[in-house]
Motif scaffolding. Structure first.
Motif, PDB file in Angstrom:
ATOM      1  N   SER A 153      86.181  51.325   3.780  1.00 23.28           N
ATOM      2  CA  SER A 153      86.465  52.328   4.811  1.00 23.28           C
ATOM      3  C   SER A 153      86.205  51.686   6.165  1.00 23.28           C
ATOM      4  N   SER A 154      87.186  51.773   7.063  1.00 24.10           N
ATOM      5  CA  SER A 154      87.089  51.055   8.338  1.00 24.10           C
ATOM      6  C   SER A 154      87.423  51.968   9.508  1.00 24.10           C
ATOM      7  N   ASP A 155      86.791  51.684  10.655  1.00 20.14           N
ATOM      8  CA  ASP A 155      87.061  52.472  11.858  1.00 20.14           C
ATOM      9  C   ASP A 155      86.679  51.661  13.093  1.00 20.14           C
ATOM     10  N   GLU A 156      87.135  52.143  14.251  1.00 21.88           N
ATOM     11  CA  GLU A 156      86.821  51.496  15.527  1.00 21.88           C
ATOM     12  C   GLU A 156      86.152  52.512  16.450  1.00 21.88           C
ATOM     13  N   LYS A 157      85.101  52.095  17.117  1.00 19.13           N
ATOM     14  CA  LYS A 157      84.421  52.946  18.090  1.00 19.13           C
ATOM     15  C   LYS A 157      84.465  52.256  19.440  1.00 19.13           C
ATOM     16  N   THR A 158      85.136  52.883  20.388  1.00 15.72           N
ATOM     17  CA  THR A 158      85.314  52.269  21.703  1.00 15.72           C
ATOM     18  C   THR A 158      84.276  52.784  22.698  1.00 15.72           C
ATOM     19  N   SER A 159      84.147  52.072  23.779  1.00 17.83           N
ATOM     20  CA  SER A 159      83.324  52.464  24.931  1.00 17.83           C
ATOM     21  C   SER A 159      81.871  52.754  24.569  1.00 17.83           C
ATOM     22  N   ALA A 191      83.418  47.649  22.310  1.00 23.30           N
ATOM     23  CA  ALA A 191      83.992  48.333  21.153  1.00 23.30           C
ATOM     24  C   ALA A 191      83.324  47.786  19.905  1.00 23.30           C
ATOM     25  N   TYR A 192      83.052  48.682  18.959  1.00 23.96           N
ATOM     26  CA  TYR A 192      82.452  48.247  17.695  1.00 23.96           C
ATOM     27  C   TYR A 192      83.446  48.524  16.572  1.00 23.96           C
ATOM     28  N   LEU A 193      83.791  47.498  15.834  1.00 26.03           N
ATOM     29  CA  LEU A 193      84.704  47.626  14.708  1.00 26.03           C
ATOM     30  C   LEU A 193      83.887  47.464  13.431  1.00 26.03           C
ATOM     31  N   ALA A 194      83.987  48.425  12.535  1.00 27.67           N
ATOM     32  CA  ALA A 194      83.129  48.436  11.353  1.00 27.67           C
ATOM     33  C   ALA A 194      83.955  48.608  10.091  1.00 27.67           C
ATOM     34  N   ALA A 195      83.462  48.019   9.014  1.00 26.70           N
ATOM     35  CA  ALA A 195      84.051  48.176   7.682  1.00 26.70           C
ATOM     36  C   ALA A 195      82.908  48.414   6.709  1.00 26.70           C
ATOM     37  N   TYR A 196      83.127  49.309   5.755  1.00 23.10           N
ATOM     38  CA  TYR A 196      82.055  49.683   4.824  1.00 23.10           C
ATOM     39  C   TYR A 196      82.604  49.729   3.406  1.00 23.10           C
ATOM     40  N   ASP A 197      82.019  48.936   2.527  1.00 22.33           N
ATOM     41  CA  ASP A 197      82.360  48.972   1.112  1.00 22.33           C
ATOM     42  C   ASP A 197      81.688  50.216   0.532  1.00 22.33           C
ATOM     43  N   VAL A 198      82.492  51.241   0.235  1.00 27.87           N
ATOM     44  CA  VAL A 198      81.927  52.546  -0.088  1.00 27.87           C
ATOM     45  C   VAL A 198      81.232  52.589  -1.439  1.00 27.87           C
ATOM     46  N   ALA A 203      77.956  46.893   4.596  1.00 26.76           N
ATOM     47  CA  ALA A 203      78.583  47.144   5.895  1.00 26.76           C
ATOM     48  C   ALA A 203      78.899  45.829   6.599  1.00 26.76           C
ATOM     49  N   PHE A 204      80.013  45.823   7.315  1.00 28.92           N
ATOM     50  CA  PHE A 204      80.442  44.676   8.107  1.00 28.92           C
ATOM     51  C   PHE A 204      80.814  45.194   9.493  1.00 28.92           C
ATOM     52  N   GLY A 205      80.558  44.427  10.514  1.00 32.61           N
ATOM     53  CA  GLY A 205      80.900  44.887  11.847  1.00 32.61           C
ATOM     54  C   GLY A 205      81.007  43.757  12.843  1.00 32.61           C
ATOM     55  N   ARG A 206      81.624  44.062  13.970  1.00 34.04           N
ATOM     56  CA  ARG A 206      81.756  43.092  15.053  1.00 34.04           C
ATOM     57  C   ARG A 206      81.929  43.837  16.370  1.00 34.04           C
ATOM     58  N   CYS A 207      81.384  43.285  17.429  1.00 30.42           N
ATOM     59  CA  CYS A 207      81.540  43.845  18.775  1.00 30.42           C
ATOM     60  C   CYS A 207      82.624  43.078  19.513  1.00 30.42           C
ATOM     61  N   GLU A 208      83.476  43.804  20.204  1.00 28.91           N
ATOM     62  CA  GLU A 208      84.551  43.202  20.983  1.00 28.91           C
ATOM     63  C   GLU A 208      84.640  43.917  22.329  1.00 28.91           C
ATOM     64  N   ALA A 209      85.333  43.293  23.264  1.00 25.96           N
ATOM     65  CA  ALA A 209      85.502  43.902  24.584  1.00 25.96           C
ATOM     66  C   ALA A 209      86.452  45.084  24.541  1.00 25.96           C
ATOM     67  N   THR A 210      87.348  45.097  23.548  1.00 24.03           N
ATOM     68  CA  THR A 210      88.318  46.185  23.419  1.00 24.03           C
ATOM     69  C   THR A 210      88.751  46.244  21.963  1.00 24.03           C
ATOM     70  N   THR A 211      89.773  47.024  21.678  1.00 32.45           N
ATOM     71  CA  THR A 211      90.318  47.083  20.326  1.00 32.45           C
ATOM     72  C   THR A 211      91.792  46.711  20.374  1.00 32.45           C
ATOM     73  N   GLY A 212      92.417  46.609  19.238  1.00 32.93           N
ATOM     74  CA  GLY A 212      93.826  46.246  19.192  1.00 32.93           C
ATOM     75  C   GLY A 212      94.173  45.595  17.861  1.00 32.93           C
ATOM     76  N   ILE A 213      95.445  45.305  17.700  1.00 33.62           N
ATOM     77  CA  ILE A 213      95.933  44.753  16.436  1.00 33.62           C
ATOM     78  C   ILE A 213      95.229  43.453  16.084  1.00 33.62           C
ATOM     79  N   VAL A 214      95.119  42.554  17.054  1.00 30.31           N
ATOM     80  CA  VAL A 214      94.512  41.247  16.790  1.00 30.31           C
ATOM     81  C   VAL A 214      93.049  41.403  16.368  1.00 30.31           C
ATOM     82  N   LEU A 215      92.331  42.284  17.024  1.00 23.04           N
ATOM     83  CA  LEU A 215      90.905  42.439  16.743  1.00 23.04           C
ATOM     84  C   LEU A 215      90.668  43.186  15.436  1.00 23.04           C
TER      85      LEU A 215
END
Length: 268
Positions: A153-159, A191-198, A203-215
């Motif tokens: 399960s994956s999601d992106e949290k911005t700002s 922005a925090y991008l997270a993935a979770y093996d349910v 849990a896996f995650g990474r911080c980025e300056a923004t979100t988008g297809i590449v990230l």
């Protein structure tokens, strides 16, 4: 079991893993008696659930709608009216108001209590919700998932504000309260991008300056480049309807990079 194999005592393992020492003792005893297979979930007693998760989801989705939007002459839903409407729509053969009340009471978010919420009723709600809920229950197209199939399960949290206190908090002492400085050093928004093996609780995650297809693909790469996901049969990614992973182009992009990975989106 890994800590036990290293010779650690039960009390030490309990402290490190955050569980009671009796729990550690129980699991070590089961492993000693039956080996690795003894650590699997045992069959649970009691009557099987009468209502599948998709029916619970449909009941909560209906509760999020104003009755007038469905042609029912009510200002707001009551649990008996919801139960009657679910039966009238053929969602269930029969259901009691107390069951509906229990479902709503157990929900952590309770979005039907917020009138400013945006409720999008996807015409394919049931099919999409069924697919996602089945994956959470380790089922796909009516068949149980194998040991070499995973659900992410994956999601992106911005700002998200990146900040820390200018001075560390001072611990309390005898007759002295903890002292906390209120000033922060601000590092901007990330922005925090997270993935979770349910099913593996990883849990896996990474911080980025923004979100988008590449990230988003960078997060997928982060997970899929490691085992067991790299060499397994199938990995199902449950994502929302964000533009970074929506539509056939996104599906094709993922399949071309990772043939064993599949997007699955909930109703939106």
């Amino acid at each position: 079991m890994i800590l036990a194999a290293r010779g650690r005592p039960n009390a030490s393992i309990a402290v490190e893993t955050g569980v009671h020492v009796d729990t550690v003792r129980t699991w070590r005893g089961r492993f000693a008696e039956g080996g690795l297979p003894a650590l699997a979930d045992r069959k649970r007693s009691g009557r099987p659930a009468r209502f599948p998760p998709v029916q619970v989801a449909e009941a909560k989705a209906l509760a999020c709608q104003l009755p007038a939007e469905t042609g029912v002459p009510l200002a707001r839903w009551s649990c008996p009216e919801l139960a009657a409407e679910l039966t009238a729509r053929g969602v269930t053969d029969s259901i009691s108001a107390s069951t509906v009340r229990r479902w709503l009471r157990q929900d952590a978010i309770r979005p039907w209590q917020y009138r400013s919420w945006i409720f999008i009723r996807d015409p394919d709600f049931r099919a999409k919700a069924q697919r996602v809920l089945d994956l959470y229950a380790r089922t796909y197209e009516g068949e149980p998932l194998g040991a070499d199939e995973y659900v992410i399960s994956s999601d992106e949290k911005t700002s998200i504000q990146a900040r820390c206190r200018c001075h560390p908090s001072l611990a309390p002492g005898q007759a002295k309260a903890m002292r906390v400085n209120h000033e922060y050093g601000r590092g901007g928004a990330l922005a925090y991008l997270a993935a979770y093996d349910v099913h593996q609780a990883k849990a896996f995650g990474r911080c980025e300056a923004t979100t988008g297809i590449v990230l988003v693909m960078a997060l997928v790469e982060q997970v899929m480049a490691q085992e067991p996901y790299a060499g397994t049969k199938r990995v199902f990614w449950i994502v929302d309807n964000g533009s970074s992973h929506r539509g056939k182009t996104s599906i094709d992009r993922l399949a071309a990079r990772f043939p064993n990975a599949f997007w699955s989106t909930p109703p939106g």
